[in-house]
Each structure stands twice: as C-alpha cells, then as structure tokens.
Scaffold this motif. Sequence first.
Motif, PDB file in Angstrom:
ATOM      1  N   ARG A  95       0.840  -1.219   0.000  1.00  0.00           N
ATOM      2  CA  ARG A  95       0.000   0.000   0.000  1.00  0.00           C
ATOM      3  C   ARG A  95       0.862   1.251   0.000  1.00  0.00           C
ATOM      4  O   ARG A  95       0.589   2.201  -0.727  1.00  0.00           O
ATOM      5  CB  ARG A  95      -0.952  -0.010   1.198  1.00  0.00           C
ATOM      6  N   ARG A  96       1.910   1.253   0.806  1.00  0.00           N
ATOM      7  CA  ARG A  96       2.792   2.424   0.888  1.00  0.00           C
ATOM      8  C   ARG A  96       3.506   2.660  -0.448  1.00  0.00           C
ATOM      9  O   ARG A  96       3.616   3.801  -0.902  1.00  0.00           O
ATOM     10  CB  ARG A  96       3.811   2.238   2.022  1.00  0.00           C
ATOM     11  N   LEU A  97       3.965   1.604  -1.078  1.00  0.00           N
ATOM     12  CA  LEU A  97       4.628   1.754  -2.367  1.00  0.00           C
ATOM     13  C   LEU A  97       3.654   2.251  -3.430  1.00  0.00           C
ATOM     14  O   LEU A  97       4.027   3.073  -4.287  1.00  0.00           O
ATOM     15  CB  LEU A  97       5.253   0.430  -2.789  1.00  0.00           C
ATOM     16  N   ASP A  98       2.412   1.788  -3.367  1.00  0.00           N
ATOM     17  CA  ASP A  98       1.390   2.267  -4.296  1.00  0.00           C
ATOM     18  C   ASP A  98       1.149   3.760  -4.081  1.00  0.00           C
ATOM     19  O   ASP A  98       0.975   4.521  -5.060  1.00  0.00           O
ATOM     20  CB  ASP A  98       0.075   1.494  -4.137  1.00  0.00           C
ATOM     21  N   GLU A  99       1.150   4.204  -2.811  1.00  0.00           N
ATOM     22  CA  GLU A  99       0.959   5.617  -2.513  1.00  0.00           C
ATOM     23  C   GLU A  99       2.122   6.451  -3.066  1.00  0.00           C
ATOM     24  O   GLU A  99       1.901   7.523  -3.641  1.00  0.00           O
ATOM     25  CB  GLU A  99       0.871   5.837  -1.001  1.00  0.00           C
ATOM     26  N   ILE A 100       3.316   5.933  -2.923  1.00  0.00           N
ATOM     27  CA  ILE A 100       4.498   6.648  -3.413  1.00  0.00           C
ATOM     28  C   ILE A 100       4.437   6.772  -4.929  1.00  0.00           C
ATOM     29  O   ILE A 100       4.745   7.812  -5.491  1.00  0.00           O
ATOM     30  CB  ILE A 100       5.799   5.950  -2.940  1.00  0.00           C
ATOM     31  N   GLU A 101       4.063   5.685  -5.621  1.00  0.00           N
ATOM     32  CA  GLU A 101       3.949   5.702  -7.077  1.00  0.00           C
ATOM     33  C   GLU A 101       2.878   6.689  -7.537  1.00  0.00           C
ATOM     34  O   GLU A 101       3.012   7.307  -8.583  1.00  0.00           O
ATOM     35  CB  GLU A 101       3.638   4.307  -7.612  1.00  0.00           C
TER      36      GLU A 101
END
Length: 103
Positions: A95-101
């Motif tokens: 989820r955090r990586l998706d937010e960063i992307e």
Amino acid sequence: MASTFAVLADQSRREILDLLRDRERPVGDLVDRLTLTQPTVSKHLKVLREAGLVEVRTDAQRRWYRLAPGPLAEIDAWLAPYRRMWEKSLDALERRLDEIEGD
C-alpha cells in the motif's frame, strides 16, 4: 513439536524429506542421491521414522520410505500466525509503495 523442530534442524534430514516429497524411495536410492553413506542415511531415516516424519514399508528385501505429513501439518499450523503477521506487513508495504507511485 519441539522434537520435530530438532529433527528438522539437520540439513541431511531435510534433504531426505525433500527427496521423499515426490515419491517413496528405497534406501539405496536415497544413498545414491545424497553424499552420505548407507549407514548414515539409515540413521537419519531412523530418527525421521521415530519422529513420525516418514513411514516405511517392506517389499521383499527392500525397505521403501515415504513422507508422513502429520508432523509437518503441526508445524504449518504453528507457523500460521507468523505467516499472517508477515502478510500484514507486506500488504502495508505494498500500500505504501502504491501511494508513493501515485505521488
């Protein structure tokens, strides 16, 4: 269960179980596939049999060994909460990586 973990701590025993995962095998086949002597393989098989991890059947002069999944299912059940913990952590990371992307 502690004895099952102790039995599985030995790399040679894990290798034997890996070989038995596909199909049952006679002792000679296990010796041929491992870098161990026949007496050493037999000793490991005895420990695995006493722990309930393998079963043996006799066919004339040969002993055939096969995996006995019962104790492994106990270990799998014991590991389940830890697996869930890791899944939650990995889901949060995803989820955090998706937010960063998305930024």
